[in-house]
Scaffold this active site. Structure first.
Site, PDB file in Angstrom:
ATOM      1  N   LYS A  13      -7.262  15.455 -14.311  1.00  0.00           N
ATOM      2  CA  LYS A  13      -6.914  14.039 -14.108  1.00  0.00           C
ATOM      3  C   LYS A  13      -6.725  13.312 -15.439  1.00  0.00           C
ATOM      4  O   LYS A  13      -5.754  12.608 -15.633  1.00  0.00           O
ATOM      5  CB  LYS A  13      -8.027  13.270 -13.379  1.00  0.00           C
ATOM      6  CG  LYS A  13      -8.501  13.838 -12.093  1.00  0.00           C
ATOM      7  CD  LYS A  13      -9.578  12.936 -11.479  1.00  0.00           C
ATOM      8  CE  LYS A  13     -10.890  12.954 -12.250  1.00  0.00           C
ATOM      9  NZ  LYS A  13     -11.714  14.137 -12.065  1.00  0.00           N
ATOM     10  N   ARG A  88     -14.658   6.490  -6.662  1.00  0.00           N
ATOM     11  CA  ARG A  88     -15.229   7.810  -6.453  1.00  0.00           C
ATOM     12  C   ARG A  88     -16.123   7.851  -5.227  1.00  0.00           C
ATOM     13  O   ARG A  88     -16.668   8.906  -4.914  1.00  0.00           O
ATOM     14  CB  ARG A  88     -16.076   8.154  -7.667  1.00  0.00           C
ATOM     15  CG  ARG A  88     -15.661   9.378  -8.469  1.00  0.00           C
ATOM     16  CD  ARG A  88     -16.662   9.504  -9.605  1.00  0.00           C
ATOM     17  NE  ARG A  88     -16.577  10.716 -10.340  1.00  0.00           N
ATOM     18  CZ  ARG A  88     -15.918  10.887 -11.484  1.00  0.00           C
ATOM     19  NH1 ARG A  88     -15.192   9.917 -11.974  1.00  0.00           N
ATOM     20  NH2 ARG A  88     -15.985  12.034 -12.112  1.00  0.00           N
ATOM     21  N   ARG A 135     -14.551  23.605 -21.844  1.00  0.00           N
ATOM     22  CA  ARG A 135     -14.368  22.280 -22.465  1.00  0.00           C
ATOM     23  C   ARG A 135     -15.586  21.893 -23.310  1.00  0.00           C
ATOM     24  O   ARG A 135     -15.446  21.301 -24.378  1.00  0.00           O
ATOM     25  CB  ARG A 135     -14.133  21.252 -21.352  1.00  0.00           C
ATOM     26  CG  ARG A 135     -13.810  19.875 -21.828  1.00  0.00           C
ATOM     27  CD  ARG A 135     -13.357  18.975 -20.709  1.00  0.00           C
ATOM     28  NE  ARG A 135     -14.459  18.597 -19.820  1.00  0.00           N
ATOM     29  CZ  ARG A 135     -14.340  17.744 -18.814  1.00  0.00           C
ATOM     30  NH1 ARG A 135     -13.165  17.229 -18.529  1.00  0.00           N
ATOM     31  NH2 ARG A 135     -15.369  17.435 -18.065  1.00  0.00           N
ATOM     32  N   ARG A 137     -18.159  19.623 -22.968  1.00  0.00           N
ATOM     33  CA  ARG A 137     -18.685  18.277 -23.157  1.00  0.00           C
ATOM     34  C   ARG A 137     -20.190  18.295 -22.882  1.00  0.00           C
ATOM     35  O   ARG A 137     -20.693  19.260 -22.306  1.00  0.00           O
ATOM     36  CB  ARG A 137     -17.965  17.349 -22.157  1.00  0.00           C
ATOM     37  CG  ARG A 137     -17.832  15.930 -22.597  1.00  0.00           C
ATOM     38  CD  ARG A 137     -16.905  15.170 -21.659  1.00  0.00           C
ATOM     39  NE  ARG A 137     -17.466  15.072 -20.314  1.00  0.00           N
ATOM     40  CZ  ARG A 137     -16.770  14.691 -19.253  1.00  0.00           C
ATOM     41  NH1 ARG A 137     -15.493  14.393 -19.377  1.00  0.00           N
ATOM     42  NH2 ARG A 137     -17.346  14.627 -18.075  1.00  0.00           N
ATOM     43  N   ARG A 148     -21.947  18.294 -10.104  1.00  0.00           N
ATOM     44  CA  ARG A 148     -20.806  17.370 -10.040  1.00  0.00           C
ATOM     45  C   ARG A 148     -19.808  17.786  -8.970  1.00  0.00           C
ATOM     46  O   ARG A 148     -19.213  16.947  -8.294  1.00  0.00           O
ATOM     47  CB  ARG A 148     -20.127  17.273 -11.412  1.00  0.00           C
ATOM     48  CG  ARG A 148     -20.819  16.208 -12.246  1.00  0.00           C
ATOM     49  CD  ARG A 148     -20.640  16.353 -13.731  1.00  0.00           C
ATOM     50  NE  ARG A 148     -19.306  16.526 -14.199  1.00  0.00           N
ATOM     51  CZ  ARG A 148     -18.985  17.284 -15.251  1.00  0.00           C
ATOM     52  NH1 ARG A 148     -19.920  17.933 -15.909  1.00  0.00           N
ATOM     53  NH2 ARG A 148     -17.740  17.390 -15.638  1.00  0.00           N
TER      54      ARG A 148
HETATM   55  P1  ADP Z   1     -15.309  14.435 -14.654  1.00  0.00           P
HETATM   56  O1  ADP Z   1     -14.243  13.979 -13.707  1.00  0.00           O
HETATM   57  O2  ADP Z   1     -14.843  15.515 -15.572  1.00  0.00           O
HETATM   58  O3  ADP Z   1     -16.609  14.779 -13.968  1.00  0.00           O
HETATM   59  P2  ADP Z   1     -15.547  11.716 -15.795  1.00  0.00           P
HETATM   60  O4  ADP Z   1     -15.304  11.546 -17.253  1.00  0.00           O
HETATM   61  O5  ADP Z   1     -14.572  11.111 -14.859  1.00  0.00           O
HETATM   62  O6  ADP Z   1     -15.709  13.282 -15.635  1.00  0.00           O
HETATM   63  O7  ADP Z   1     -17.015  11.156 -15.409  1.00  0.00           O
HETATM   64  C1  ADP Z   1     -18.174  11.599 -16.067  1.00  0.00           C
HETATM   65  C2  ADP Z   1     -19.414  11.020 -15.383  1.00  0.00           C
HETATM   66  O8  ADP Z   1     -19.377   9.578 -15.417  1.00  0.00           O
HETATM   67  C3  ADP Z   1     -19.571  11.373 -13.892  1.00  0.00           C
HETATM   68  O9  ADP Z   1     -20.197  12.625 -13.697  1.00  0.00           O
HETATM   69  C4  ADP Z   1     -20.429  10.182 -13.402  1.00  0.00           C
HETATM   70  O10 ADP Z   1     -21.794  10.350 -13.719  1.00  0.00           O
HETATM   71  C5  ADP Z   1     -19.899   9.006 -14.213  1.00  0.00           C
HETATM   72  N1  ADP Z   1     -18.822   8.262 -13.505  1.00  0.00           N
HETATM   73  C6  ADP Z   1     -17.525   8.155 -13.897  1.00  0.00           C
HETATM   74  N2  ADP Z   1     -16.829   7.421 -13.007  1.00  0.00           N
HETATM   75  C7  ADP Z   1     -17.702   7.068 -12.028  1.00  0.00           C
HETATM   76  C8  ADP Z   1     -17.597   6.328 -10.820  1.00  0.00           C
HETATM   77  N3  ADP Z   1     -16.428   5.796 -10.421  1.00  0.00           N
HETATM   78  N4  ADP Z   1     -18.716   6.173 -10.050  1.00  0.00           N
HETATM   79  C9  ADP Z   1     -19.880   6.681 -10.433  1.00  0.00           C
HETATM   80  N5  ADP Z   1     -20.058   7.396 -11.552  1.00  0.00           N
HETATM   81  C10 ADP Z   1     -18.986   7.596 -12.349  1.00  0.00           C
END
Ligand code: ADP
Length: 193
Positions: A13, A88, A135, A137, A148
């Site tokens: 994404k 989300r 990756r 991170r 996740r």
């Molecule tokens: P990825 O899609 O690779 O898991 P993101 O960078 O989108 O990573 O998000 C990393 C973390 O940030 C998530 O695991 C969550 O803890 C938090 N997060 C991001 N966006 C949201 C959201 N819309 N609602 C709740 N937590 C979020």
């Protein structure tokens, strides 16, 4: 152009959102990036969010709603955006719907003619785990990744049906070369304004 990018962690994404936002000259708004910046800066929000993120859990809805509301009110968000990582959860989607209604006036986003599109990038689990492990991170260790993915299936995947029912869903196979996925997204979305 109002785009929501959905898909499990590791689906690509962020990568696709960045490329297309640059191409279309609209902001790429990643809630993950915003949260990580808050963690690094040790803001009150970052301090609250960090433990959830490290565990692979979602940060509470209310914090995300505040972040997104503030970001959507910035001047650069007035003519379009790619939102990556939000909504989300179903409550986040309902909140966002109302927010867009308030911003755009009567009609909101539920009509067929509205510009909002929700893109889902689909990728099988074993590929996702391999991509995330490479990756590296901070939250990309195997245990957190599994968590996740589970959280994604339970809380985020239902949004696919939500946007499909509203005829706003664009589903794309994300298990292909990056350039191929970008080209397909461009083609699928180019009719939008
Ligand atoms: P990825 O899609 O690779 O898991 P993101 O960078 O989108 O990573 O998000 C990393 C973390 O940030 C998530 O695991 C969550 O803890 C938090 N997060 C991001 N966006 C949201 C959201 N819309 N609602 C709740 N937590 C979020």
């Amino acid at each position: 152009m109002q785009l929501i990018f959905m898909g499990p962690p590791g689906a690509g994404k962020g990568t696709q959102a960045q490329v297309l936002a640059a191409l279309w000259k609209i902001p790429h708004i990643s809630t993950g990036d915003i949260l990580r910046a808050c963690v690094v800066a040790k803001t009150p929000l970052g301090l609250k969010a960090q433990a959830y993120m490290d565990a692979g859990d979602l940060v509470p809805d209310q914090l995300l709603m505040d972040i997104v509301q503030e970001r959507m009110n910035q001047p650069d968000a007035s003519s379009g955006w790619i939102l990556d990582g939000f909504p989300r959860t179903v409550p986040q989607a309902a909140f966002f719907d109302k927010l867009l209604c308030d911003v755009s006036g009567a009609g909101g986003t539920s009509g067929k003619d509205c510009a909002l599109r929700a893109v889902n990038l689909d990728v099988p689990d074993d590929i996702l785990v391999a991509r995330l492990l490479s990756r590296g991170r901070q939250d990309d260790n195997e245990e957190t990744i599994r968590r996740r993915l589970q959280v994604y299936r339970e809380q985020t995947e239902p949004l696919i049906a939500f946007y499909r029912a509203r005829e706003q869903l664009v589903a794309v196979d994300g298990d292909r070369d990056m350039e191929v996925v970008t080209a397909e997204l461009q083609q699928a979305l180019s009719g939008d304004s």
